[in-house]
Design an enzyme around this catalytic site. Structure first.
Site, short mmCIF file in Angstrom:
data_model
loop_
_atom_site.label_atom_id
_atom_site.label_comp_id
_atom_site.label_asym_id
_atom_site.label_seq_id
_atom_site.Cartn_x
_atom_site.Cartn_y
_atom_site.Cartn_z
N LYS A 58 0.69 -0.98 0.12
CA LYS A 58 0.15 0.04 0.04
C LYS A 58 0.99 1.10 0.13
O LYS A 58 1.65 1.39 0.92
CB LYS A 58 -0.72 0.19 1.21
CG LYS A 58 -2.26 0.67 0.83
CD LYS A 58 -3.08 0.17 2.30
CE LYS A 58 -4.27 1.17 2.28
NZ LYS A 58 -5.44 0.70 3.28
O1 G3P Z 1 -8.00 1.56 5.17
C1 G3P Z 1 -8.42 2.72 4.60
C2 G3P Z 1 -9.82 3.34 4.99
O2 G3P Z 1 -10.61 2.40 4.81
C3 G3P Z 1 -9.62 4.15 6.36
O3 G3P Z 1 -11.01 4.43 6.88
O4 G3P Z 1 -12.72 5.14 8.44
O5 G3P Z 1 -10.27 5.55 8.54
O6 G3P Z 1 -11.58 6.82 7.18
P1 G3P Z 1 -11.36 5.60 7.82
#
Ligand code: G3P
Length: 216
Positions: free
Chosen positions: A83
């Site tokens: 990533k």
């Molecule tokens: O892993 C990336 C993403 O899904 C993060 O989500 O909820 O931290 O904005 P969030």
């Protein structure tokens, strides 16, 4: 649409994997920090539970550092997808990883033109963060729709991995738009099978069955 779980928590991963509908896992440094675990060990444990793509993120922000970290991470297990943040140095690294056959998930995408550049670089996945765009008053799913159209217009093979999904309606919208993958927190995956009318209907079927099951 494939389902990935967005977590580094082993119990959540095992629970989702047991249902038999889990295709992969995404992690990020914040999710790993929440688990207070060793990054390498945890990523390998995850790969041994789920036989699908497992995203593990670099923390370097310069091309040389991203390449060196990414190559190391990619060597830990065949399931690993590196990533990489959507910054200039990250894009340069993705171009090189692509040449080397290392799969990448280009993360922290907040616009369709960013996703266009990631696809040109050869990213395996692009991760637009829907929820975080909604948080600042934008429409996260609209951007995913734009990316879908751009990729279809030009035949880019980068898979759209809808990320930062916060509720089942986000999942529905990702399905309607034609995202290739949705990465979903465990708590939201559990909600996907739930409906109060299902519970009510089941209770009434079982109650009615009780009335006739012993009749001959
Ligand atoms: O892993 C990336 C993403 O899904 C993060 O989500 O909820 O931290 O904005 P969030």
């Amino acid at each position: 649409m494939k389902i990935f779980i967005d977590t580094a928590n082993l119990d959540e991963i095992r629970r989702a994997a047991e249902m038999g509908v889990l295709d992969g896992v995404t992690t990020n440094p914040s999710l790993v920090a929440k688990e207070k675990c060793n990054f390498k060990e945890r990523v390998i444990e995850i790969c041994n539970i789920v036989d699908g793509p497992v995203s593990a993120e670099v923390v370097a922000v310069d091309t040389a550092g991203i390449l060196s970290e990414g190559r190391e991470i990619a060597g830990w297990h065949k399931n690993i997808v590196v990533k990489v943040p959507l910054i200039d140095d990250g894009i340069k690294a993705i171009v090189q990883f692509t040449k080397e056959g290392i799969r990448t998930n280009c993360t922290l995408c907040f616009s369709a033109v960013q996703a266009y550049i990631a696809a040109k670089a050869g990213a395996t996945y692009i991760s637009p963060f829907a929820g975080r765009l909604d948080d600042i008053g934008h429409d996260g799913l609209e951007i995913i729709g734009q990316i879908r159209q751009i990729y279809d217009n030009y035949g880019y093979e980068t898979e759209i991995l809808a990320a930062s999904l916060r509720h089942p309606k986000h999942v529905l919208e990702a399905l309607m738009i034609g995202a290739d993958v949705a990465t979903i927190p465990g708590s939201i995956i559990s909600m996907l099978t739930k409906h109060p009318l299902t519970d009510k209907g089941l209770a009434s079927f079982l109650a009615d069955w009780e009335k006739v099951k012993d009749l001959v």
